[in-house]
Design an enzyme around this catalytic site. Structure first.
Site, mmCIF file in Angstrom:
data_model
loop_
_atom_site.group_PDB
_atom_site.id
_atom_site.type_symbol
_atom_site.label_atom_id
_atom_site.label_comp_id
_atom_site.label_asym_id
_atom_site.label_seq_id
_atom_site.Cartn_x
_atom_site.Cartn_y
_atom_site.Cartn_z
ATOM 1 N N GLN A 51 68.485 19.596 33.152
ATOM 2 C CA GLN A 51 67.852 20.273 32.021
ATOM 3 C C GLN A 51 68.518 21.611 31.720
ATOM 4 O O GLN A 51 68.984 22.293 32.617
ATOM 5 C CB GLN A 51 66.370 20.514 32.323
ATOM 6 C CG GLN A 51 65.521 19.265 32.220
ATOM 7 C CD GLN A 51 64.050 19.530 32.443
ATOM 8 O OE1 GLN A 51 63.441 18.940 33.317
ATOM 9 N NE2 GLN A 51 63.454 20.395 31.651
ATOM 10 N N SER A 93 69.964 17.682 39.684
ATOM 11 C CA SER A 93 68.557 17.375 39.427
ATOM 12 C C SER A 93 68.421 16.083 38.614
ATOM 13 O O SER A 93 68.810 15.013 39.067
ATOM 14 C CB SER A 93 67.879 18.568 38.738
ATOM 15 O OG SER A 93 66.480 18.394 38.667
ATOM 16 N N LEU A 94 67.916 16.163 37.377
ATOM 17 C CA LEU A 94 67.823 14.985 36.511
ATOM 18 C C LEU A 94 69.164 14.257 36.408
ATOM 19 O O LEU A 94 69.218 13.024 36.338
ATOM 20 C CB LEU A 94 67.379 15.420 35.104
ATOM 21 C CG LEU A 94 67.672 14.411 33.974
ATOM 22 C CD1 LEU A 94 66.695 13.261 34.045
ATOM 23 C CD2 LEU A 94 67.674 15.086 32.630
ATOM 24 N N ARG A 124 59.251 9.809 34.915
ATOM 25 C CA ARG A 124 59.449 11.035 35.697
ATOM 26 C C ARG A 124 59.100 12.259 34.865
ATOM 27 O O ARG A 124 58.385 13.168 35.310
ATOM 28 C CB ARG A 124 60.914 11.098 36.155
ATOM 29 C CG ARG A 124 61.310 12.320 36.995
ATOM 30 C CD ARG A 124 62.814 12.233 37.263
ATOM 31 N NE ARG A 124 63.303 13.230 38.195
ATOM 32 C CZ ARG A 124 63.820 14.405 37.865
ATOM 33 N NH1 ARG A 124 63.874 14.751 36.572
ATOM 34 N NH2 ARG A 124 64.273 15.237 38.776
ATOM 35 N N HIS A 176 61.227 21.181 42.007
ATOM 36 C CA HIS A 176 61.850 21.193 43.338
ATOM 37 C C HIS A 176 61.100 22.118 44.304
ATOM 38 O O HIS A 176 61.711 22.902 45.033
ATOM 39 C CB HIS A 176 63.330 21.590 43.237
ATOM 40 C CG HIS A 176 64.105 20.727 42.301
ATOM 41 N ND1 HIS A 176 64.397 19.407 42.588
ATOM 42 C CD2 HIS A 176 64.619 20.962 41.062
ATOM 43 C CE1 HIS A 176 65.070 18.883 41.568
ATOM 44 N NE2 HIS A 176 65.206 19.798 40.630
ATOM 45 N N GLN A 184 63.882 14.365 46.128
ATOM 46 C CA GLN A 184 64.463 15.422 45.307
ATOM 47 C C GLN A 184 63.420 16.234 44.554
ATOM 48 O O GLN A 184 63.598 17.426 44.288
ATOM 49 C CB GLN A 184 65.456 14.790 44.319
ATOM 50 C CG GLN A 184 66.299 15.770 43.544
ATOM 51 C CD GLN A 184 66.496 15.328 42.101
ATOM 52 O OE1 GLN A 184 65.613 15.472 41.268
ATOM 53 N NE2 GLN A 184 67.666 14.794 41.816
#
Length: 286
Positions: free
Chosen positions: A9, A87-88, A112, A194, A243
């Site tokens: 993101q 991340s994503l 998600r 996270h 994660q």
């Protein structure tokens, strides 16, 4: 050895993917498939929507996943020796190397993002980037606070993101300024990604992951949770669930990729934020 990186993101912009849609028949088919699978015109949001709508977690994550994976699939000679995603971006990387299908990845990302959005609305958290301090100093300040606040993104040397409850974030940021942080940038997000605050998301996401077919990867993916190369599908599945509450070990992942022979890095997605981090990591390793 060729390494490919997929962003998370923050890199999104209105109009992303529009030229790809116009100029590639394969890309057009995949963009249209995205709309069919999702049941709404995500392409319209990406191509002509407002930036305020695109900033919504649900649409942000989908837009970056769709654009990144389609870009990878339409590249000439996309034959990575290793991959990583921030991340994503880890989900984008997995779809790009066919660990799961593009369509299944859409379902994973959509679900998600939705459950993350829900938890953000019920528990107000935040994130901030801390510049100019060693990791262990920031880790100790977070550990000594009585609230929920943790390191969440080890981005590059002396750039670490912290994540947690709003009040804890304010206290820790104040403490870090007092001991010499060069700069602290509070991120424009409404969630503590996270961090332990995402625990309810983790349980729900696990159920979704269990319904998707994963196959072993043909090349190593350096996953955020461990920063180590992984190829077995069972390990990959465990790590993408972990994660959500574990920190993104990006700096460590890149160093391990370099140590294991990565000689070129290509960022697949909107922007070049990850390549900027690579330069900082590379300088610190030389």
């Amino acid at each position: 050895m060729k390494a490919y990186l997929f962003p998370g993101q923050g890199s999104q912009f209105v109009g992303m993917g529009k030229n790809l849609y116009k100029n590639s028949h394969m890309a057009k088919k995949l963009f249209q498939l995205s709309d069919e699978v999702l049941g709404f015109r995500m392409t319209s949001i990406m191509f002509e929507g407002s930036i305020d709508i695109l900033k919504n977690t649900k649409y942000t994550q989908l837009s970056i996943y769709i654009y990144s994976v389609i870009l990878a699939k339409t590249l000439n000679n996309f034959e990575p020796d290793m991959v990583a995603g921030h991340s994503l971006g880890e989900l984008s990387a997995l779809a790009a190397i066919n660990v799961f299908s593009f369509e299944d990845g859409l379902i994973l990302v959509n679900q998600r993002a939705s459950i993350m959005q829900d938890i953000c609305e019920s528990i107000h958290g935040g994130m901030a980037v801390v510049f100019g301090l060693e990791d262990n100093i920031i880790e100790n300040i977070c550990k000594n606070d009585h609230g929920i606040i943790v390191p969440s993104n080890y981005n590059s040397p002396k750039q670490l993101v912290i994540s947690g409850e709003i009040q804890a974030l304010k206290r820790v940021c104040s403490d870090l300024k007092k001991i010499g942080a060069k700069k602290i940038l509070v991120l424009p997000v409404h969630g503590a990604f996270h961090s332990p605050i995402m625990k309810p998301v983790q349980k729900k996401f696990q159920k979704i992951v269990n319904q998707i077919f994963f196959q072993d990867s043909k090349c190593p993916i350096y996953q955020n949770v461990t920063a180590l190369p992984v190829t077995k599908s069972d390990d990959i599945k465990k790590n993408i669930v972990k994660q959500l509450t574990f920190p993104v070990r990006w700096k460590q992942s890149i160093k391990n990729m370099m140590n294991n022979g990565a000689s070129s890095f290509t960022e697949i997605g909107p922007g070049n934020v990850l390549l900027g981090l690579i330069k900082k990591i590379s300088r610190s390793s030389s």
